[in-house]
Design a protein around this motif. Structure first.
Motif, PDB file in Angstrom:
ATOM      1  N   ASN A   1       0.826  -1.206   0.000  1.00  0.00           N
ATOM      2  CA  ASN A   1       0.000   0.000   0.000  1.00  0.00           C
ATOM      3  C   ASN A   1       0.868   1.268   0.000  1.00  0.00           C
ATOM      4  OD1 ASN A   1       0.859   0.163   2.657  1.00  0.00           O
ATOM      5  ND2 ASN A   1      -1.188   0.460   3.515  1.00  0.00           N
ATOM      6  N   GLU A   2       0.210   2.406  -0.191  1.00  0.00           N
ATOM      7  CA  GLU A   2       0.938   3.668  -0.349  1.00  0.00           C
ATOM      8  C   GLU A   2       1.764   4.010   0.885  1.00  0.00           C
ATOM      9  OE1 GLU A   2       1.246   5.254  -3.053  1.00  0.00           O
ATOM     10  OE2 GLU A   2      -0.186   4.039  -4.186  1.00  0.00           O
ATOM     11  N   GLU A   3       1.230   3.724   2.081  1.00  0.00           N
ATOM     12  CA  GLU A   3       1.951   4.036   3.311  1.00  0.00           C
ATOM     13  C   GLU A   3       3.216   3.190   3.430  1.00  0.00           C
ATOM     14  OE1 GLU A   3       2.417   6.067   7.089  1.00  0.00           O
ATOM     15  OE2 GLU A   3       1.445   6.449   5.148  1.00  0.00           O
ATOM     16  N   PHE A   4       3.137   1.944   3.001  1.00  0.00           N
ATOM     17  CA  PHE A   4       4.318   1.075   3.040  1.00  0.00           C
ATOM     18  C   PHE A   4       5.416   1.637   2.142  1.00  0.00           C
ATOM     19  CE2 PHE A   4       7.009  -2.420   1.790  1.00  0.00           C
ATOM     20  CZ  PHE A   4       7.114  -3.224   2.913  1.00  0.00           C
ATOM     21  N   LEU A   5       5.048   2.006   0.922  1.00  0.00           N
ATOM     22  CA  LEU A   5       6.032   2.535  -0.025  1.00  0.00           C
ATOM     23  C   LEU A   5       6.611   3.854   0.474  1.00  0.00           C
ATOM     24  CD1 LEU A   5       4.080   1.778  -3.327  1.00  0.00           C
ATOM     25  CD2 LEU A   5       6.035   0.513  -2.425  1.00  0.00           C
ATOM     26  N   ARG A   6       5.750   4.685   1.058  1.00  0.00           N
ATOM     27  CA  ARG A   6       6.227   5.983   1.533  1.00  0.00           C
ATOM     28  C   ARG A   6       7.226   5.821   2.668  1.00  0.00           C
ATOM     29  NH1 ARG A   6       5.336   9.762   5.364  1.00  0.00           N
ATOM     30  NH2 ARG A   6       3.833   8.448   6.487  1.00  0.00           N
ATOM     31  N   MET A   7       6.883   5.028   3.651  1.00  0.00           N
ATOM     32  CA  MET A   7       7.745   4.867   4.808  1.00  0.00           C
ATOM     33  C   MET A   7       9.029   4.110   4.464  1.00  0.00           C
ATOM     34  SD  MET A   7       6.327   6.464   7.274  1.00  0.00           S
ATOM     35  CE  MET A   7       7.282   5.856   8.663  1.00  0.00           C
ATOM     36  N   ALA A   8       8.957   3.204   3.495  1.00  0.00           N
ATOM     37  CA  ALA A   8      10.145   2.451   3.094  1.00  0.00           C
ATOM     38  C   ALA A   8      11.008   3.229   2.108  1.00  0.00           C
ATOM     39  CB  ALA A   8       9.737   1.109   2.481  1.00  0.00           C
ATOM     40  N   GLY A   9      10.455   4.325   1.548  1.00  0.00           N
ATOM     41  CA  GLY A   9      11.220   5.118   0.596  1.00  0.00           C
ATOM     42  C   GLY A   9      11.456   4.401  -0.718  1.00  0.00           C
ATOM     43  N   ARG A  10      10.439   3.645  -1.176  1.00  0.00           N
ATOM     44  CA  ARG A  10      10.582   2.872  -2.412  1.00  0.00           C
ATOM     45  C   ARG A  10       9.419   3.164  -3.358  1.00  0.00           C
ATOM     46  NH1 ARG A  10      14.617   2.224   0.036  1.00  0.00           N
ATOM     47  NH2 ARG A  10      15.908   0.335   0.267  1.00  0.00           N
ATOM     48  N   ARG A  11       9.690   3.050  -4.665  1.00  0.00           N
ATOM     49  CA  ARG A  11       8.633   3.162  -5.664  1.00  0.00           C
ATOM     50  C   ARG A  11       8.001   1.793  -5.865  1.00  0.00           C
ATOM     51  NH1 ARG A  11      12.967   5.501  -8.114  1.00  0.00           N
ATOM     52  NH2 ARG A  11      13.062   3.780  -9.633  1.00  0.00           N
ATOM     53  N   ARG A  12       6.779   1.792  -6.360  1.00  0.00           N
ATOM     54  CA  ARG A  12       6.060   0.534  -6.540  1.00  0.00           C
ATOM     55  C   ARG A  12       6.838  -0.447  -7.408  1.00  0.00           C
ATOM     56  NH1 ARG A  12       1.299  -1.151  -5.391  1.00  0.00           N
ATOM     57  NH2 ARG A  12       0.794   0.923  -4.603  1.00  0.00           N
TER      58      ARG A  12
ATOM     59  N   GLU B   1       9.888  -0.814  -7.666  1.00  0.00           N
ATOM     60  CA  GLU B   1      11.057  -1.324  -6.958  1.00  0.00           C
ATOM     61  C   GLU B   1      10.691  -2.419  -5.956  1.00  0.00           C
ATOM     62  OE1 GLU B   1      14.059   2.485  -6.710  1.00  0.00           O
ATOM     63  OE2 GLU B   1      12.334   2.456  -5.336  1.00  0.00           O
ATOM     64  N   VAL B   2       9.394  -2.622  -5.738  1.00  0.00           N
ATOM     65  CA  VAL B   2       8.949  -3.564  -4.717  1.00  0.00           C
ATOM     66  C   VAL B   2       8.110  -4.699  -5.310  1.00  0.00           C
ATOM     67  CG1 VAL B   2       7.539  -3.810  -2.629  1.00  0.00           C
ATOM     68  CG2 VAL B   2       9.026  -1.805  -2.912  1.00  0.00           C
ATOM     69  N   VAL B   3       6.985  -4.342  -5.936  1.00  0.00           N
ATOM     70  CA  VAL B   3       6.029  -5.343  -6.399  1.00  0.00           C
ATOM     71  C   VAL B   3       6.667  -6.246  -7.461  1.00  0.00           C
ATOM     72  CG1 VAL B   3       3.798  -5.719  -7.529  1.00  0.00           C
ATOM     73  CG2 VAL B   3       4.075  -3.869  -5.861  1.00  0.00           C
ATOM     74  N   GLY B   4       6.491  -7.560  -7.254  1.00  0.00           N
ATOM     75  CA  GLY B   4       7.047  -8.543  -8.183  1.00  0.00           C
ATOM     76  C   GLY B   4       8.472  -8.957  -7.850  1.00  0.00           C
ATOM     77  N   ARG B   5       9.037  -8.397  -6.794  1.00  0.00           N
ATOM     78  CA  ARG B   5      10.417  -8.723  -6.432  1.00  0.00           C
ATOM     79  C   ARG B   5      10.463  -9.490  -5.120  1.00  0.00           C
ATOM     80  NH1 ARG B   5      14.521  -4.018  -6.493  1.00  0.00           N
ATOM     81  NH2 ARG B   5      15.878  -5.858  -6.413  1.00  0.00           N
ATOM     82  N   TYR B   6      11.525 -10.293  -4.957  1.00  0.00           N
ATOM     83  CA  TYR B   6      11.723 -11.094  -3.760  1.00  0.00           C
ATOM     84  C   TYR B   6      11.983 -10.177  -2.569  1.00  0.00           C
ATOM     85  CZ  TYR B   6      13.919 -14.598  -0.680  1.00  0.00           C
ATOM     86  OH  TYR B   6      14.249 -15.406   0.370  1.00  0.00           O
ATOM     87  N   LEU B   7      11.316 -10.466  -1.454  1.00  0.00           N
ATOM     88  CA  LEU B   7      11.358  -9.625  -0.259  1.00  0.00           C
ATOM     89  C   LEU B   7      12.782  -9.237   0.134  1.00  0.00           C
ATOM     90  CD1 LEU B   7      10.307  -8.431   2.447  1.00  0.00           C
ATOM     91  CD2 LEU B   7      10.246 -10.767   3.322  1.00  0.00           C
ATOM     92  N   PHE B   8      13.671 -10.229   0.230  1.00  0.00           N
ATOM     93  CA  PHE B   8      14.998  -9.947   0.765  1.00  0.00           C
ATOM     94  C   PHE B   8      15.983  -9.442  -0.287  1.00  0.00           C
ATOM     95  CE2 PHE B   8      13.203 -13.143   3.750  1.00  0.00           C
ATOM     96  CZ  PHE B   8      13.039 -12.268   4.811  1.00  0.00           C
ATOM     97  N   ASP B   9      15.527  -9.384  -1.548  1.00  0.00           N
ATOM     98  CA  ASP B   9      16.289  -8.628  -2.548  1.00  0.00           C
ATOM     99  C   ASP B   9      16.000  -7.138  -2.402  1.00  0.00           C
ATOM    100  OD1 ASP B   9      17.466 -10.865  -3.592  1.00  0.00           O
ATOM    101  OD2 ASP B   9      16.039 -11.094  -5.249  1.00  0.00           O
ATOM    102  N   VAL B  10      14.761  -6.829  -2.022  1.00  0.00           N
ATOM    103  CA  VAL B  10      14.379  -5.431  -1.834  1.00  0.00           C
ATOM    104  C   VAL B  10      14.943  -4.896  -0.519  1.00  0.00           C
ATOM    105  CG1 VAL B  10      12.453  -3.813  -1.655  1.00  0.00           C
ATOM    106  CG2 VAL B  10      12.263  -5.805  -3.156  1.00  0.00           C
ATOM    107  N   PHE B  11      14.839  -5.697   0.540  1.00  0.00           N
ATOM    108  CA  PHE B  11      15.295  -5.270   1.864  1.00  0.00           C
ATOM    109  C   PHE B  11      16.239  -6.307   2.467  1.00  0.00           C
ATOM    110  CE2 PHE B  11      11.019  -3.305   1.436  1.00  0.00           C
ATOM    111  CZ  PHE B  11      11.410  -1.972   1.465  1.00  0.00           C
ATOM    112  N   PRO B  12      17.496  -6.333   2.031  1.00  0.00           N
ATOM    113  CA  PRO B  12      18.470  -7.258   2.622  1.00  0.00           C
ATOM    114  C   PRO B  12      18.967  -6.740   3.962  1.00  0.00           C
ATOM    115  CG  PRO B  12      19.540  -5.904   0.993  1.00  0.00           C
ATOM    116  CD  PRO B  12      18.079  -5.513   0.953  1.00  0.00           C
ATOM    117  N   ASP B  13      19.668  -7.599   4.702  1.00  0.00           N
ATOM    118  CA  ASP B  13      20.315  -7.146   5.928  1.00  0.00           C
ATOM    119  C   ASP B  13      21.452  -6.187   5.593  1.00  0.00           C
ATOM    120  OD1 ASP B  13      19.118  -8.002   8.265  1.00  0.00           O
ATOM    121  OD2 ASP B  13      19.979 -10.016   8.139  1.00  0.00           O
TER     122      ASP B  13
END
Length: 410
Positions: A34-45, A47-59
Motif C-alpha cells: 500500500n501507499e503508506e508502506f512505499l512511503r515509509m520504506a522510501g521505495r517506488r512501486r 522497486e517492490v512489487v514482483g520482487r523477492y522480499l529480501f532482494d528489496v530489503f536485505p540485511d
C-alpha cells in the motif's frame, strides 16, 4: 457507492489503509504494497512489487550482528507452515538509503504476519503489516529521556536474544522430528509381513515433534491359514514415544505367534508394558483372522474398535471385547475376547484414534464418518481404499495426532 458488499473496492481500501501493509506470496515475493508502506520504506512501486522480499530489503552488510532478515524469514516460515498469525518482537532492520546507495539507515520495526487461506486451507498470501517505531526508540525527552532510551535498547536486545533462542529451539525440534520419523520407518514394517492382501498407511501429525506414537503389525500365525493384525497407540510423541512404540510392537508380534488367541497375546503385552517406562495408558487392539473358518477373533485394550465391512455394505463394529489400556491395572488380569464371522470379499479395517477423533466433536461422529467411507469404497482394492479413507477423514492441513491405518481384504 452502494451499500452492497460486492460494490466495495477492496483494492482501494488496501491502498488507503493507514498503516504499512504489504502482501507476500508463499515464495516471499511482493504481490502488492500500500501507499503508506512505499512511503515509509522510501521505495517506488516498481522497486517492490514482483520482487523477492529480501532482494528489496536485505540485511545491512556493514553490520555483522544484523539479524532482521533471519528473524523475519523465520516468522514468515511459521505462518506458511502453521497457517496462523505470528507477531514479532521489536526488530532493528536497517534499510539502504534509496537516494544514496551504500548508505544504510538505522530503523526499528514492529512487524506482524498473518495468513490468507484459500478454499483448500493452504496459505495463498501473507499479510505483512509493519509499524515504524524508529522515532520512539530514538526519542529523548525530559530528565529521564536518556534512561528511557537505555531501557528501550535493553528491552530490544533481550527481545532479539529471546527470538534467536526460539529459532534455535525450533531447529533442534526439527532435527528431532527427522530422527523420530527415521526411527519410525525403521521399526514399522515397510510393507505387509503376511501373504494376504493388505494395505498399511502411517501419517505423522502436523507439528515439530507430534510423531511416532502409533504403530501397526501384520504377521502370519502358525497353525492353519491364519493372520494376526494389530494396531496400537503410545501416549506422548517424539523420540521417547518412538522407542516405546518399537518395544510394544515387537513384544506383541512375538506374543501373537505363540498365544492361543488375541486375549492371551494382550495379557502378555500388558505384563510387559507394566515394566516399560513410557508405556502408561498405551492402547492396542489385535485380531486373529482364520481364513479357513472365516472367523475373526479379537481383543482390545482401550483402543478404538476395528470395523468389518461385509460385501453387502453392512459395517460391523468389533466392540465386543473392550478392556482398559495395557498398563491400567496394578495386577494384570485376563482380558476378554470375542469372535465374529465374515464372507469372502469382506474388508477389515484397524486404525488409531488420529483417524476418527477431532477436538470439540464426539468420537461417535468420527466412527460414523469412517464407517460411511469404508462402505462407499468397499469395492476398491485395499491400496485404493486406504487412500480414499485418509483423503476423506484427515483434515486438509493434516491432523494434530499421528494416524495408522490397516486395510485387509478377506
Amino acid at each position: 457507492m452502494s451499500d452492497r458488499p460486492s460494490d466495495t473496492d477492496y483494492a482501494a481500501v488496501f491502498q488507503a489503509l493507514p498503516g504499512m501493509v504489504a502482501l507476500l506470496t508463499p515464495d516471499l515475493v511482493y504481490a502488492d504494497a500500500n501507499e503508506e508502506f512505499l512511503r515509509m520504506a522510501g521505495r517506488r512501486r516498481e522497486e517492490v512489487v514482483g520482487r523477492y522480499l529480501f532482494d528489496v530489503f536485505p540485511d545491512n552488510p556493514n553490520d555483522p550482528a544484523a539479524s532482521g532478515m533471519r528473524n523475519l524469514a523465520a516468522s514468515l516460515r511459521r505462518v506458511l507452515e502453521t497457517g496462523e498469525r505470528d507477531s514479532m518482537a521489536l526488530q532493528r532492520y536497517d534499510i539502504e538509503n534509496p537516494a544514496r546507495p551504500g548508505e544504510w539507515q538505522e530503523r526499528y520495526w514492529s512487524p506482524c504476519n498473518a495468513p490468507v487461506l484459500g478454499a483448500d486451507g493452504k496459505v495463498q498470501l501473507v499479510v505483512h503489516r509493519v509499524e515504524e517505531v524508529t522515532e520512539l526508540i530514538r526519542a529523548r525527552g525530559g530528565p529521564d529521556g536518556d534512561r528511557s532510551q537505555v531501557l528501550e535498547a535493553e528491552l530490544y536486545t533481550r527481545a532479539r536474544e529471546l527470538q534467536e533462542l526460539n529459532e534455535r529451539l525450533r531447529r533442534a525440534h526439527a532435527r528431532d522430528r527427522e530422527v523420530a520419523l527415521t526411527l519410525q520407518e525403521a521399526m514399522l514394517p515397510a510393507s505387509r509381513q503376511t501373504t494376504h492382501r493388505a494395505a498399511v498407511r502411517y501419517r505423522p501429525a502436523v507439528g515439530a515433534l507430534n510423531v511416532c506414537g502409533d504403530w501397526y503389525d501384520l504377521v502370519d500365525l502358525v497353525g492353519g491359514h491364519r493372520v494376526g493384525v494389530s494396531v496400537g497407540d503410545v501416549v506422548g510423541h517424539g523420540l521417547a514415544a518412538a522407542g516405546v512404540m518399537g518395544q510394544l510392537r515387537s513384544a506383541l508380534s512375538a506374543a501373537s505367534r505363540v498365544a492361543e488367541g488375541p486375549a492371551q497375546a494382550l495379557d502378555v503385552l500388558g505384563r510387559y508394558a507394566h515394566v516399560v517406562d513410557g508405556a502408561e495408558s498405551a492402547t492396542a487392539v489385535t485380531t486373529f483372522i482364520d481364513l479357513d473358518d472365516h472367523t475373526i477373533t479379537y481383543s482390545s485394550a482401550g483402543h478404538p474398535p476395528p470395523m468389518l465391512v461385509h460385501p453387502d455394505g453392512r459395517v460391523e463394529c468389533l466392540d465386543g471385547a473392550t478392556d482398559p489400556p495395557l498398563d491400567a491395572r496394578p495386577d494384570p488380569v485376563g482380558r476378554p475376547q470375542a469372535s465374529t464371522t465374515f464372507s469372502s470379499g469382506a474388508t477389515l479395517a484397524l486404525y488409531t484414534d488420529g483417524l476418527v477423533e477431532r477436538r470439540h466433536e464426539d468420537i461417535d461422529t468420527g466412527l460414523t464418518r469412517l464407517a460411511d467411507s469404508l462402505a462407499r469404497h468397499r469395492g476398491d482394492d485395499p491400496e485404493t481404499l486406504a487412500d480414499a479413507v485418509l483423503l476423506e477423514l484427515l483434515p486438509p492441513g493434516g491432523a494434530t495426532d499421528d494416524t495408522a491405518l490397516v486395510i485387509v481384504r478377506l
